[in-house]
Design an enzyme around this catalytic site. Structure first.
Site, PDB file in Angstrom:
ATOM      1  N   GLY A  24      49.172  51.341  60.698  1.00 19.71           N
ATOM      2  CA  GLY A  24      49.966  51.431  59.858  1.00 19.71           C
ATOM      3  C   GLY A  24      51.376  50.951  60.057  1.00 19.71           C
ATOM      4  N   ASN A  84      35.157  55.381  57.009  1.00 19.90           N
ATOM      5  CA  ASN A  84      36.329  55.329  55.986  1.00 19.90           C
ATOM      6  C   ASN A  84      35.924  56.781  55.084  1.00 19.90           C
ATOM      7  OD1 ASN A  84      38.298  55.169  54.106  1.00 19.90           O
ATOM      8  ND2 ASN A  84      37.762  53.292  53.245  1.00 19.90           N
ATOM      9  N   GLY A 136      47.283  45.564  60.160  1.00 20.14           N
ATOM     10  CA  GLY A 136      46.654  45.337  58.875  1.00 20.14           C
ATOM     11  C   GLY A 136      47.446  44.101  57.892  1.00 20.14           C
ATOM     12  N   CYS A 174      37.216  58.069  50.536  1.00 11.53           N
ATOM     13  CA  CYS A 174      36.418  57.565  49.333  1.00 11.53           C
ATOM     14  C   CYS A 174      35.990  58.967  48.589  1.00 11.53           C
ATOM     15  CB  CYS A 174      35.271  57.144  49.701  1.00 11.53           C
ATOM     16  SG  CYS A 174      35.423  55.864  50.877  1.00 11.53           S
ATOM     17  N   THR A 207      45.777  54.102  53.827  1.00 13.20           N
ATOM     18  CA  THR A 207      46.935  53.727  52.913  1.00 13.20           C
ATOM     19  C   THR A 207      47.390  55.186  52.268  1.00 13.20           C
ATOM     20  OG1 THR A 207      45.456  52.928  51.192  1.00 13.20           O
ATOM     21  CG2 THR A 207      46.542  51.247  52.649  1.00 13.20           C
TER      22      THR A 207
HETATM   23  C1  LIG Z   1      43.890  44.787  50.963  1.00 15.41           C
HETATM   24  C2  LIG Z   1      43.876  45.868  51.734  1.00 15.41           C
HETATM   25  C3  LIG Z   1      42.174  46.183  52.031  1.00 15.41           C
HETATM   26  C4  LIG Z   1      42.092  47.284  52.672  1.00 15.41           C
HETATM   27  N1  LIG Z   1      40.568  47.619  52.936  1.00 15.41           N
HETATM   28  C5  LIG Z   1      40.471  48.778  53.468  1.00 15.41           C
HETATM   29  C6  LIG Z   1      38.665  49.001  53.607  1.00 15.41           C
HETATM   30  O1  LIG Z   1      37.912  48.313  53.074  1.00 15.41           O
HETATM   31  N2  LIG Z   1      38.664  50.077  54.388  1.00 15.41           N
HETATM   32  C7  LIG Z   1      39.390  50.926  55.195  1.00 15.41           C
HETATM   33  O2  LIG Z   1      39.068  51.873  55.756  1.00 15.41           O
HETATM   34  N3  LIG Z   1      40.712  50.438  55.255  1.00 15.41           N
HETATM   35  C8  LIG Z   1      41.277  49.541  54.170  1.00 15.41           C
HETATM   36  N4  LIG Z   1      42.541  48.908  54.213  1.00 15.41           N
HETATM   37  C9  LIG Z   1      43.549  49.684  54.852  1.00 15.41           C
HETATM   38  C10 LIG Z   1      44.172  49.111  56.235  1.00 15.41           C
HETATM   39  O3  LIG Z   1      42.930  49.064  56.931  1.00 15.41           O
HETATM   40  C11 LIG Z   1      45.115  49.989  56.950  1.00 15.41           C
HETATM   41  O4  LIG Z   1      44.653  51.305  57.336  1.00 15.41           O
HETATM   42  C12 LIG Z   1      46.250  49.984  56.142  1.00 15.41           C
HETATM   43  O5  LIG Z   1      46.628  48.752  55.465  1.00 15.41           O
HETATM   44  C13 LIG Z   1      47.492  50.308  56.949  1.00 15.41           C
HETATM   45  O6  LIG Z   1      47.762  49.475  58.090  1.00 15.41           O
HETATM   46  P1  LIG Z   1      49.075  48.208  57.647  1.00 15.41           P
HETATM   47  O7  LIG Z   1      50.231  48.997  57.273  1.00 15.41           O
HETATM   48  O8  LIG Z   1      49.166  47.592  59.129  1.00 15.41           O
HETATM   49  O9  LIG Z   1      48.499  47.402  56.684  1.00 15.41           O
HETATM   50  C14 LIG Z   1      42.998  47.981  53.361  1.00 15.41           C
HETATM   51  C15 LIG Z   1      44.007  47.571  53.144  1.00 15.41           C
HETATM   52  C16 LIG Z   1      44.619  46.489  52.669  1.00 15.41           C
HETATM   53  C17 LIG Z   1      46.203  46.218  52.453  1.00 15.41           C
END
Ligand SMILES: Cc1cc2nc3c(=O)[nH]c(=O)nc-3n(C[C@H](O)[C@H](O)[C@H](O)COP(=O)(O)O)c2cc1C
Length: 309
Positions: A249, A133, A271, A136, A199
């Site tokens: 996404g 990731n 996600g 950061c 995100t």
């Molecule tokens: C509550 C939450 C926590 C997340 N924590 C991380 C994380 O720790 N590391 C990371 O790379 N992405 C994290 N993400 C991003 C997701 O892995 C993903 O890239 C993003 O939510 C888009 O996918 P989605 O639209 O299917 O949710 C997080 C997303 C959410 C909603």
């Protein structure tokens, strides 16, 4: 009566990482997987991607950390996690017992921290790959995210690549001007694949109190609202780089996954959809398999990049 369609071959290869099917769960939305045992057939998943793991434990951001919006979710969890040692001793044994690939998501403040994590996870039984990731803050560059600068993004990718023999996926941030430039630099470091997208930075305000709806004010937007952005990112990047791209996404159903794959993704991650329906990732896999069969495709790989433009 027409014969039943043949079951398509769902196996995929992402660089050196082999998966039984292309549907993974996205980091941070599936905990450490044990939370979902009993709710979901975990062995039906192509891979479990863990929450982000850092060298030291992190407490995360102030509450509230989640706010619902019209077509998505805003979160500012702040990368809360128990740290590397506790991950290995307390979380990894359960993951190791699963009949699915385990991808450990890692994060750090400096390229050296990422490299130390990668080296420490190399050789740990149960770890099949790393997902880096890079959304950061780069502590040495005044907190600008690694993922928003091509040089810094590539530096982290190269540091991880050099520190481990495990397959390495790098998860890119969409909060940039030129995603293709960053993807190209990262791909050139020899990593096994790219994951798009993390995100998007967003904010929501309670108009009665005048306060932000997240304790941290700004958070990351996910869910259906971001799917067109993610599909565009997958389309542009998969045409520009030679390494496999994983789409993430806004995937809530099989058709969303098929859309990502037609755009150029060899695999996908589900996600936020899991918060509403824990079975979403498994249903995406089953629906995708049916769809491929109806299209008469013998392998899910035949769908990848088939968008006609
Ligand atoms: C509550 C939450 C926590 C997340 N924590 C991380 C994380 O720790 N590391 C990371 O790379 N992405 C994290 N993400 C991003 C997701 O892995 C993903 O890239 C993003 O939510 C888009 O996918 P989605 O639209 O299917 O949710 C997080 C997303 C959410 C909603």
């Amino acid at each position: 009566m027409s014969p039943a369609p043949l079951r398509p071959d769902m196996r995929v290869q992402i660089g050196r990482l082999a998966l039984k099917n292309p549907v993974m769960v996205a980091s941070g939305t599936f905990g450490w997987a044990n939370e979902y045992a009993g709710l979901v057939r975990l062995d039906a998943l192509g891979a479990v991607v863990t929450k982000g793991v850092s060298l030291e434990p992190r407490a995360g951001n102030p509450q509230p950390r989640i706010a619902e919006t019209a077509a998505g979710l805003l979160n500012s969890i702040g990368l809360q996690n128990p740290g590397l040692e506790a991950f290995i001793s307390q979380k990894l044994p359960f993951l190791h017992g699963l009949d699915t690939a385990v991808v450990v998501n890692i994060l750090g403040d400096t390229p050296e921290e990422y490299a130390r994590l990668a080296a420490a996870l190399d050789g740990q039984a149960g770890v099949d790959a790393l997902e880096v990731n890079i959304s950061c803050p780069n502590v040495r560059a005044g907190g600008i995210a690694f993922g928003s600068d091509p040089g810094a993004a590539a530096e982290v990718a190269a540091a991880v690549r050099a520190a481990t023999r495990l397959p390495v996926l790098v998860k890119l941030s969409p909060n940039v001007t030129d995603l293709v430039a960053i993807a190209s630099r990262v791909a050139a470091t020899g990593v096994d694949g790219l994951v798009l997208i993390n995100t998007l930075r967003g904010m929501a305000i309670d108009v009665w109190t005048g306060r932000p709806r997240l304790g941290n004010a700004i958070g990351g937007l996910s869910g259906p609202a971001i799917k067109p952005i993610a599909v565009r990112a997958v389309f542009e990047v998969s045409r520009a780089v030679a390494v496999p791209v994983v789409g993430c996404g806004g995937i809530t159903g099989w058709a969303d996954a098929a859309e990502h794959m037609r755009a150029g993704a060899v695999a996908v991650q589900v996600g936020s959809a899991t918060f509403r329906n824990p079975a979403a990732p498994v249903e995406v896999e089953e629906g995708l398999e049916r769809f491929l069969g109806e299209l008469g495709l013998r392998s899910c790989r035949e769908l990848v990049g088939t968008v006609e433009v």
